[in-house]
Design a protein around this motif. Structure first.
Motif, PDB file in Angstrom:
ATOM      1  N   TRP A 273       0.820  -1.209   0.000  1.00 47.08           N
ATOM      2  CA  TRP A 273       0.000   0.000   0.000  1.00 47.08           C
ATOM      3  C   TRP A 273       0.857   1.262   0.000  1.00 47.08           C
TER       4      TRP A 273
ATOM      5  N   ASN B 153      -8.899  11.768   1.785  1.00 48.09           N
ATOM      6  CA  ASN B 153      -7.990  11.167   2.770  1.00 48.09           C
ATOM      7  C   ASN B 153      -6.978  10.265   2.056  1.00 48.09           C
TER       8      ASN B 153
ATOM      9  N   GLU C 183      -4.064   9.262   2.961  1.00 50.53           N
ATOM     10  CA  GLU C 183      -3.380   8.304   3.834  1.00 50.53           C
ATOM     11  C   GLU C 183      -4.091   6.955   3.857  1.00 50.53           C
ATOM     12  N   HIS C 184      -5.417   6.999   3.873  1.00 51.78           N
ATOM     13  CA  HIS C 184      -6.198   5.761   3.940  1.00 51.78           C
ATOM     14  C   HIS C 184      -6.807   5.386   2.595  1.00 51.78           C
TER      15      HIS C 184
END
Length: 235
Positions: free
Chosen positions: A19, A112, A114-115
């Motif tokens: 990821w 977002n 980051e996620h």
């Protein structure tokens, strides 16, 4: 949902060693056959948007939007200038290819990286855009950009639970209904229970195929009417 187990034998989410954070939306143009999306520009889009979204639109178009329509053209231009500088939401103007006229607005919000989660919303579709191939293509272009170029893994759609047309549109576009968040907001002096919908990166390849099949000009007759429904293209 795939799960794993930690050293204590507890179920945990699937590992994601590959990821990488998603990217923020940029000020670029998303080009399609029926429309294109450009970052909001007051000088280029203001006049068209005021005419299509405000001057000729029934008040019922604003019932489920979070704010009321501007009182006049000056107020509208001020609001448009404000949103053109926003980084979340990030607003785009929808320009019809055939008329080169600005006919709607859409945005990415609750961004977002980051996620890997991003939402589409603040949709303002003028009567010139509603129920057209360009309206569907605009949503397709935003999905494609979010998944394929920006690297998001979850794409969200939310609306007032009482907004039946919006809920129907989400399902038509291939979103999955996830439930109702009760008493989620207070807007315009009233309660809003929010309906949540989502689309995942693993679902996108099949959804993309259906969109491209439906958007093919061969799917429309000489009057511009669809020959096959979008839902049928997913079967």
């Amino acid at each position: 949902m795939t799960q794993d187990f930690n050293l204590n034998g507890q179920p945990v989410g699937q590992p994601m060693p590959q990821w990488k954070m998603a990217s923020l939306p940029e000020a670029l143009t998303l080009n399609g056959h029926y429309c294109r999306l450009e970052r909001v520009n007051v000088d280029q889009h203001g006049k068209d948007l005021y005419e299509t979204l405000y001057a000729s639109v029934d008040q019922q178009e604003w019932t489920y939007l979070l704010h009321e329509p501007a009182a006049d053209e000056k107020s509208f231009m001020s609001w448009l200038r404000e949103i053109s500088q926003s980084h979340d939401p990030v607003f785009y103007t929808i320009v019809a290819t055939d008329t080169v006229k600005a006919v709607g607005l859409a945005s990415y919000l609750r961004i977002n990286p980051e996620h890997g989660v991003i939402e589409v919303g603040h949709l303002h579709f003028s009567p010139l855009l509603q129920k057209t191939a360009a309206a569907t293509e605009a949503m397709y272009l935003m999905m494609k950009y979010a998944f394929e170029q920006l690297g998001y893994r979850r794409y969200e759609w939310k609306c007032d639970s009482l907004n039946a047309p919006s809920r129907k549109a989400a399902l038509r576009l291939g979103f999955t209904f996830e439930g109702i968040f009760r008493q989620a907001l207070v807007y315009k002096g009233r309660n809003r229970d929010t309906a949540w919908f989502s689309m995942l990166d693993g679902e996108w390849p099949e959804l993309k195929k259906a969109f491209e099949q439906w958007l093919n000009p061969d799917n429309f007759n000489s009057e511009g009417q669809q020959l096959q429904k979008l839902q049928a293209a997913r079967c």
